[in-house]
Design a protein around this motif. Structure first.
Motif, mmCIF file in Angstrom:
data_model
loop_
_atom_site.group_PDB
_atom_site.id
_atom_site.type_symbol
_atom_site.label_atom_id
_atom_site.label_comp_id
_atom_site.label_asym_id
_atom_site.label_seq_id
_atom_site.Cartn_x
_atom_site.Cartn_y
_atom_site.Cartn_z
ATOM 1 N N ASN A 58 38.402 -0.135 -42.273
ATOM 2 C CA ASN A 58 37.221 0.392 -41.601
ATOM 3 C C ASN A 58 35.952 0.235 -42.411
ATOM 4 O O ASN A 58 34.873 0.487 -41.935
ATOM 5 C CB ASN A 58 37.402 1.885 -41.320
ATOM 6 N N ASP A 106 32.409 11.116 -41.156
ATOM 7 C CA ASP A 106 31.187 10.581 -40.542
ATOM 8 C C ASP A 106 30.154 10.051 -41.518
ATOM 9 O O ASP A 106 29.022 9.801 -41.124
ATOM 10 C CB ASP A 106 30.481 11.636 -39.680
ATOM 11 N N THR A 110 28.134 7.462 -43.015
ATOM 12 C CA THR A 110 27.927 6.107 -42.498
ATOM 13 C C THR A 110 27.856 5.083 -43.622
ATOM 14 O O THR A 110 28.321 3.970 -43.483
ATOM 15 C CB THR A 110 26.628 6.024 -41.684
ATOM 16 N N ARG A 164 26.062 2.231 -37.390
ATOM 17 C CA ARG A 164 25.612 3.477 -36.841
ATOM 18 C C ARG A 164 24.125 3.494 -36.578
ATOM 19 O O ARG A 164 23.371 2.791 -37.219
ATOM 20 C CB ARG A 164 25.862 4.597 -37.825
ATOM 21 N N LYS A 187 36.719 6.161 -38.304
ATOM 22 C CA LYS A 187 35.357 5.665 -38.120
ATOM 23 C C LYS A 187 35.131 4.439 -39.001
ATOM 24 O O LYS A 187 35.878 4.192 -39.931
ATOM 25 C CB LYS A 187 34.347 6.752 -38.542
#
Ligand code: ADP
Ligand code: MG
Length: 585
Positions: A216, A310, A312, A547, A338
């Protein structure tokens, strides 16, 4: 589908389950519980976050330990204090009908003697973070020589956070013939390695697809002169307006300094390092978690405790001394399914370190360029347009509207838009018009894509694109080679990509009046070609941002910035603009 009572659980647990209102076991529970109850075995169980793993190991452990004895029989290691407390809490709930059950949480940042006292009174189960646990074993405050069950919960996270050595040491004090149960959301190589090291022919249970985790995270480096590091950092932040990031520095001093400069320049930043008291650190972490802070500048040691999903971007303001540390840093992003980006700001003398890291992590870095001022202006404008479009109307303004409308009565919608956007644009433009080139040219011949056009496209990560997917999509649609599409940058609701100039017409024609799933897709030539700068990407494509973002600028070399992703924080966003403060978004 099975019921809890079909899993072999005893009355005490069934009652507690009913009290909690759990109706049916989750898949990971249904698969693990009967096995763990039935036999003494090691186990590796992989399932996404939120699938009920705590009960999957908690129920069998509770049922198997002897509550009439005060000996410590079960140990659960978990990566953070928060998780540690959460698991303890759950176990106490699950085990409330076992008389005499004692579950104790062991974690840093709280009184060690108090925790030692609780252990002394007899804890059948200890839930601990590795750091404090190791400490207390070393001080002979805890004896785990008789444990029968050991759980490594969120094993991937513990390894990400650099607890490998601590875990090894802790387990060296535990008996060989215990059962070890490893639970993890992802199965990166490192987890497979500890499974091998600490377990004997474990039963393997995988719910869903085996997620190797680190996939990821994309890795990027930016080559600049060492003295331009800070300016490069600011541009990276400005090019990613809703950045939610951890920035790593090597020393406490640098950490503090960088954070102070960012704050001075108007960004929502803070430092976290060992010179802060636990109280101060808690405060910083709370603000970070609630996104009052968008850029957390951290030392490696202090960042160990960061368990925020979360994130980024991880930005390596400086590379760590140890290559190993890079893995822990980049592991702060790309969590819980994510995607994330790990960026490294490097000077030429550090380039060989990038090679060494690539070898270690078995992944390639993308050599990317610090965005030019014009690129940042463009990103900011699109971001603003996007935020305005998505802003919920606050009807508290209704009563002021007549006067406001009066003021604008002479303006057409077009003029109004132009003026409104000029406010934003001019601020960035003024700051960046004299912005110098920060990229250091490289000698790599592949770096040159002389003749290219940059396109803007109105789809982004919100439409489930990442740079790879967008690139594939474009490649298939335009029937081009994958090398013909490069510098793909995916932002929240828009993206950029380049092709050579000879494909310009093809792109424009293809996207003329083009719809995807009923939605109109528009592609336009972007003002900034991204081309007039030094080197080009080593590989023709470039890793994408995944993002949406938010940022700011003011004058001189100190753009004031205060950005915050409002969708999350729900707080008005102030950005400093040369002294003026405005609410925005
Ligand atoms: P994981 O460790 O897999 O991330 P948790 O064990 O923390 O997940 O569980 C997530 C939430 O789901 C917790 O609030 C837990 O109480 C709840 N939960 C667990 N099992 C069940 C179940 N069978 N039915 C309903 N809720 C459950
Ligand atoms: Mg869990």
């Amino acid at each position: 589908m099975k019921a809890f009572k079909d899993l072999g659980l005893d009355e005490n647990i069934i009652k507690a389950v009913e009290d909690m209102g759990f109706e049916t076991p989750s898949e990971v529970q249904e698969k693990t519980i009967p096995i763990l109850l039935e036999r003494e075995t090691d186990m590796v169980s992989l399932a996404q976050t939120g699938t009920g793993k705590t009960a999957a190991f908690g129920f069998p452990m509770l049922q198997k330990i002897d509550v009439s004895s005060r000996t410590t029989q079960g140990l659960i290691l978990s990566p953070t204090r928060e998780l540690c407390l959460q698991i303890t809490n759950e176990l106490v709930n699950y085990g409330k009908y076992y008389k005499g059950l004692n579950v104790v949480a062991i974690y840093g940042g709280a009184s060690i003697s108090e925790q030692a006292g609780k252990i002394k009174r007899g804890a059948q189960i200890i839930v601990a973070t590795p750091g404090r646990m190791k400490d207390m074993i070393g001080r002979r405050m805890i004896d785990i020589s008789k444990i029968e069950y050991c759980v490594l919960d969120e094993a991937d996270e513990m390894l990400n956070m650099g607890f490998y050595e601590d875990i090894t040491e802790i387990l060296s004090y535990s008996p060989k013939d215990k059962s070890t149960w490893l639970f993890s959301a992802t199965m990166p190589k490192e987890v497979a390695t500890i499974a091998k090291k600490f377990m004997h022919t474990p039963v393997e249970i995988t719910i869903g697809s085996k997620n190797i985790g680190a996939e990821n995270v994309s890795h990027e480096y930016y080559l600049v002169n060492a003295r331009d590091r800070y300016m490069a950092l600011k541009r990276l932040a400005d090019a990613n307006p809703s950045i939610f990031s951890v920035i790593f520095c090597r020393t406490k001093r640098d950490t503090q300094k960088v954070a102070e400069r960012l704050i001075e320049d108007g960004y929502n930043a803070a430092a976290i390092h060992g010179d802060l008291s636990q109280n101060q650190r808690d405060l910083v972490m709370r603000s970070f978690r609630t996104r009052q802070i968008q850029m957390l500048v951290a030392t490696d040691v202090a960042a160990r405790g960061i368990d925020v999903d979360d994130i980024t971007h991880v930005i390596n303001y400086q590379l760590p001394d140890e290559i190993e540390t890079y893995t822990h840093r980049s592991g702060r992003t790309g969590r819980a399914g994510k995607t994330g980006v790990s960026m490294v700001i490097v000077s030429k003398s550090e380039l060989r370190k990038i090679k060494a890291i690539e070898k270690k992590i078995q992944k390639q870095f993308d050599h990317k360029e610090i965005p030019s001022g014009m690129e940042i202006c463009e990103i900011q404008l699109h971001h603003l347009a996007d935020s305005i479009k998505n802003t919920e109307i606050n009807h508290e303004i209704d009563s002021y509207l007549p006067t406001i409308n009066e003021i604008f009565s002479d303006l057409s919608k077009e003029e109004l838009i132009k003026k409104m956007f000029s406010v934003e644009f001019t601020r960035f433009y003024n700051y960046y018009k004299k912005g110098k080139e920060l990229n250091v040219p490289t000698a790599d011949p592949e770096d040159d894509h002389k003749d290219s056009v940059r396109f803007f496209m109105n789809v982004g990560s919100k439409d489930d694109f990442n740079w790879m997917r967008l690139k594939d999509f474009l490649k298939d649609l335009l029937q081009l080679d994958k090398d013909d599409i490069f510098k793909v940058d995916v932002m929240g609701s828009f993206s950029f990509f380049n092709t050579e100039s000879k494909h310009q017409q093809l792109v424009l024609d293809t996207f003329h009046d083009f719809s995807l799933d009923g939605r109109r897709i528009s592609v336009e030539i972007s003002k900034d070609t991204g081309r007039k700068r030094g080197g080009r990407n080593r590989r023709s494509d470039s890793g994408g941002y995944s993002r949406k973002n938010s940022g700011k600028k003011r004058d001189k070399d100190r753009p004031k910035f205060k950005g915050k992703d409002r969708r999350r924080s729900g707080k008005p966003e102030n950005r400093g603009t040369g002294g003026k403060r405005r609410n925005r978004k």
